[in-house]
Design a protein around this motif. Structure first.
Motif, PDB file in Angstrom:
ATOM      1  N   VAL A   1      -4.094   2.277 -20.982  1.00 46.76           N
ATOM      2  CA  VAL A   1      -4.444   2.966 -22.108  1.00 46.76           C
ATOM      3  C   VAL A   1      -4.018   4.569 -22.072  1.00 46.76           C
ATOM      4  O   VAL A   1      -4.234   5.287 -21.119  1.00 46.76           O
ATOM      5  N   SER A   2      -3.306   4.800 -23.091  1.00 45.28           N
ATOM      6  CA  SER A   2      -2.764   6.120 -23.298  1.00 45.28           C
ATOM      7  C   SER A   2      -3.470   6.816 -24.545  1.00 45.28           C
ATOM      8  O   SER A   2      -4.114   6.165 -25.422  1.00 45.28           O
ATOM      9  N   GLY A   3      -3.188   7.999 -24.558  1.00 45.16           N
ATOM     10  CA  GLY A   3      -3.896   9.092 -25.549  1.00 45.16           C
ATOM     11  C   GLY A   3      -4.841   9.992 -24.919  1.00 45.16           C
ATOM     12  O   GLY A   3      -4.578  10.300 -23.551  1.00 45.16           O
ATOM     13  N   LEU A   4      -5.671  10.596 -25.406  1.00 48.48           N
ATOM     14  CA  LEU A   4      -6.845  11.585 -24.794  1.00 48.48           C
ATOM     15  C   LEU A   4      -7.584  10.681 -24.132  1.00 48.48           C
ATOM     16  O   LEU A   4      -8.759  10.272 -24.688  1.00 48.48           O
ATOM     17  N   VAL A   5      -7.415  10.193 -22.711  1.00 40.65           N
ATOM     18  CA  VAL A   5      -8.134   9.380 -22.359  1.00 40.65           C
ATOM     19  C   VAL A   5      -9.025   9.984 -20.917  1.00 40.65           C
ATOM     20  O   VAL A   5      -9.623   9.125 -20.200  1.00 40.65           O
ATOM     21  N   GLN A   6      -8.442  11.153 -20.593  1.00 43.07           N
ATOM     22  CA  GLN A   6      -8.906  11.544 -19.211  1.00 43.07           C
ATOM     23  C   GLN A   6      -9.620  13.017 -19.762  1.00 43.07           C
ATOM     24  O   GLN A   6      -9.607  13.755 -20.573  1.00 43.07           O
ATOM     25  N   GLY A   7     -10.598  13.204 -18.790  1.00 41.06           N
ATOM     26  CA  GLY A   7     -11.739  14.285 -18.981  1.00 41.06           C
ATOM     27  C   GLY A   7     -12.631  14.050 -20.375  1.00 41.06           C
ATOM     28  O   GLY A   7     -13.324  15.166 -20.780  1.00 41.06           O
TER      29      GLY A   7
ATOM     30  N   ARG B   1      -2.601   8.469 -18.488  1.00 37.14           N
ATOM     31  CA  ARG B   1      -3.211   7.205 -18.957  1.00 37.14           C
ATOM     32  C   ARG B   1      -4.235   6.642 -17.960  1.00 37.14           C
ATOM     33  O   ARG B   1      -4.468   7.358 -16.901  1.00 37.14           O
ATOM     34  N   VAL B   2      -5.065   5.736 -18.325  1.00 41.89           N
ATOM     35  CA  VAL B   2      -6.192   5.129 -17.938  1.00 41.89           C
ATOM     36  C   VAL B   2      -5.751   3.817 -17.409  1.00 41.89           C
ATOM     37  O   VAL B   2      -5.010   3.192 -18.134  1.00 41.89           O
ATOM     38  N   GLU B   3      -5.827   3.475 -16.158  1.00 38.79           N
ATOM     39  CA  GLU B   3      -5.721   1.789 -15.898  1.00 38.79           C
ATOM     40  C   GLU B   3      -6.918   1.239 -15.492  1.00 38.79           C
ATOM     41  O   GLU B   3      -7.639   1.773 -14.863  1.00 38.79           O
ATOM     42  N   ALA B   4      -7.141   0.001 -16.062  1.00 41.20           N
ATOM     43  CA  ALA B   4      -8.446  -0.798 -15.591  1.00 41.20           C
ATOM     44  C   ALA B   4      -7.872  -2.334 -15.414  1.00 41.20           C
ATOM     45  O   ALA B   4      -7.087  -2.692 -15.972  1.00 41.20           O
ATOM     46  N   VAL B   5      -8.737  -2.929 -14.746  1.00 40.72           N
ATOM     47  CA  VAL B   5      -8.674  -4.351 -14.399  1.00 40.72           C
ATOM     48  C   VAL B   5     -10.045  -4.960 -14.770  1.00 40.72           C
ATOM     49  O   VAL B   5     -11.186  -4.247 -14.101  1.00 40.72           O
TER      50      VAL B   5
ATOM     51  N   SER C   1     -13.010  10.381 -26.637  1.00 43.30           N
ATOM     52  CA  SER C   1     -11.638   9.953 -26.222  1.00 43.30           C
ATOM     53  C   SER C   1     -10.743   9.689 -27.568  1.00 43.30           C
ATOM     54  O   SER C   1     -11.490   9.489 -28.715  1.00 43.30           O
ATOM     55  N   ALA C   2      -9.571   9.712 -27.805  1.00 45.82           N
ATOM     56  CA  ALA C   2      -8.638   9.303 -28.645  1.00 45.82           C
ATOM     57  C   ALA C   2      -7.415   8.420 -28.379  1.00 45.82           C
ATOM     58  O   ALA C   2      -6.571   8.911 -27.697  1.00 45.82           O
ATOM     59  N   VAL C   3      -7.634   7.096 -28.477  1.00 46.12           N
ATOM     60  CA  VAL C   3      -6.882   6.170 -27.903  1.00 46.12           C
ATOM     61  C   VAL C   3      -5.599   6.065 -28.646  1.00 46.12           C
ATOM     62  O   VAL C   3      -5.692   5.744 -29.932  1.00 46.12           O
TER      63      VAL C   3
END
Length: 89
Positions: free
Chosen positions: A8-14, A41-45, A67-69
């Protein structure tokens, strides 16, 4: 049982993305993990029943309230039999 990996990219951390993801996954009975990547980015499974995993993938496109994905990349993978959901570092 299915498994999906998302980036996931965008404003996704913090912005409480990982913690909200954990709560959403727990509510749907989905196993897996979520983590921040050094590139922002954020990675998830996600592993679980098809409908629940698809709902988690859809949630990733919305994210937490702060967030803003921008984009979600989804990859299908063979399930590994995960039994819980964790926020990893």
């Amino acid at each position: 049982m299915i498994r999906r990996r998302v980036l996931v990219s965008g404003l996704v951390q913090g912005v409480f993305y990982r913690d909200t993801c954990r709560r959403e996954a727990a509510g749907l009975g989905v196993a897996g993990w979520v983590r921040n990547l050094p590139d922002g980015r954020v990675e998830a499974v996600f592993e679980g029943e098809r409908e629940a995993v698809e709902r988690m993938v859809a949630w990733c496109g919305r994210g937490s309230s702060r967030s803003a994905v921008d984009h979600v990349d989804v990859t299908e993978e063979p399930p590994e039999g995960l039994t819980h959901f964790a926020v990893t570092l």
